[in-house]
Design an enzyme around this catalytic site. Sequence first.
Site, short mmCIF file in Angstrom:
data_model
loop_
_atom_site.label_atom_id
_atom_site.label_comp_id
_atom_site.label_asym_id
_atom_site.label_seq_id
_atom_site.Cartn_x
_atom_site.Cartn_y
_atom_site.Cartn_z
N SER A 1 18.95 -11.35 0.60
CA SER A 1 20.56 -11.03 0.35
C SER A 1 21.27 -12.16 0.15
O SER A 1 21.03 -13.25 0.41
CB SER A 1 20.91 -10.11 1.52
N ASP B 1 28.26 -2.32 3.97
CA ASP B 1 26.84 -2.24 4.29
C ASP B 1 26.72 -0.95 5.15
O ASP B 1 25.55 -0.28 4.99
CB ASP B 1 26.21 -3.16 5.39
N GLN C 1 0.92 -1.18 0.02
CA GLN C 1 -0.11 -0.18 -0.22
C GLN C 1 0.91 1.23 0.14
O GLN C 1 0.62 2.27 -0.66
CB GLN C 1 -0.85 0.23 1.18
N GLN D 1 25.83 -12.55 6.64
CA GLN D 1 24.76 -12.61 5.58
C GLN D 1 23.47 -13.38 5.88
O GLN D 1 22.36 -12.94 5.52
CB GLN D 1 25.41 -13.08 4.03
N GLU E 1 25.58 -10.63 -5.20
CA GLU E 1 25.16 -9.35 -4.72
C GLU E 1 26.51 -8.77 -4.06
O GLU E 1 26.99 -7.60 -4.14
CB GLU E 1 24.13 -9.48 -3.66
N HIS E 2 26.95 -9.76 -2.88
CA HIS E 2 28.23 -9.20 -2.37
C HIS E 2 29.35 -10.34 -2.66
O HIS E 2 28.89 -11.50 -2.43
CB HIS E 2 28.04 -9.19 -0.90
#
Length: 441
Positions: free
Chosen positions: A238, A362, A192, A260, A328-329
């Site tokens: 992640s 991060d 929403q 992680q 991603e990492h």
Amino acid sequence: MLRITHQLTEAKTELQRICARTHDDQVVHKEATVREILHAIRRQGDQALFQYTSDFDGVSLNAETLRLSGAELDAAYQQVSKGLLDAIRLACKNVEAFHRQRLPQSWVRFEDNGVVLGKRYTPIDRAGLYVPGGRASYPSTVIMNAVPARVAGVPRVVMVTPPGKTGAVNPAVLVAAQEAGITEIYRIGGAQAIGALAYGTETIPAVDVITGPGNIYVTLAKKLVFGTVGIDSLAGPSEVLVIADHTADPAHVAADLLAQAEHDPMAAAILITTHDPLAERVAIEVDRQLAGHPRQTLTEKAIANYGLAVVVDSLEIAADLSNGFAPEHLQLEVAEPWDLLEHIRHAGAIFLGHSTPEAVGDYLAGPNHTLPTSGAARYASPLSTETFMKYSSLIQYSPEALQGVAEAIAVLTDTEGLPSHGDSVQRRVQSDDDGDSALNL
């Protein structure tokens, strides 16, 4: 226990399975739910927002309480420690310094034949930032989304974030927002909130770009409103991939994998190593560090389902597996990380050497931590100032320059069957040849 494989074929199969872990059979059902929510927001505006916030978050809102008040923002500073405030300010400083280095610059080139070409960069008018709640508070997410928008020069940046059961928003998130330059904050979350940012309501402005991660409903909502607005990416769970050789410390590698895995039960934690004893010791160390872990249950689920250690014969093979996964990492915990970097093609963020855990990226190194996931690093980049900017092409031709390309344009327009395209050039060329102008006719 962290699974270990020495078989290259098995490793590739497992990496493919892990990369595809977001392909949930329930996604179609969830997407139908999200469509209903977005439709309601578009038709009913604030009233639908209030109803969904009551249904999903158990919080009653109205037009006066939807936006965080100045008093609430001020009070947040009294609820955070000086150490946290200092850390937030350091992170803001470093992230701003990095992103100012990458600020796109407009340019114009004047060529000898009377042609002028260029790019003109301008910021979007309004940005909407989504900051998740739920399992934890994320002031770092605020900083990583808000600071690049401010550096890009976006004149209006609004933030949405889910309220807690009492209707309050985490004070660390509110302090981070203000330190990053955001004071327009609304206590709403879920699909929403994405609908409100995309379509606008009586209280919340429609924006041009929506950024920030969220759960599957938020991600599906961003997918469905794309086109009405721009988005940063469709963020999945992640993931980290560590390439390590015999010089890596198994306790450090295990901590990096767990860092992680503690995010989410679907987080992926992968080790690829050339040193068989390291894999065995890391698996033992993972179990040891998990004992008594504050987020033990969900972290164990992530390790059990999406944790993997692969033993390979060379760092080149490790790099090939990593490129296929496009993490991603990516952490290069090897003796010569810059040499190995030459073999890396696909990764969201790359951490080089034994003293560079992912956590520094991060939180406050400077590069953005909003990164492509689920293999998207093959074609996508981290969030940046460019996310909040767009450019217009600049083109100017002199009469002489137009004359020089008129024949080529005529051939192309004839080939494509677009006569008025060609006519728009020929009329100018003929007018110039005749010495006529619009004023003379």
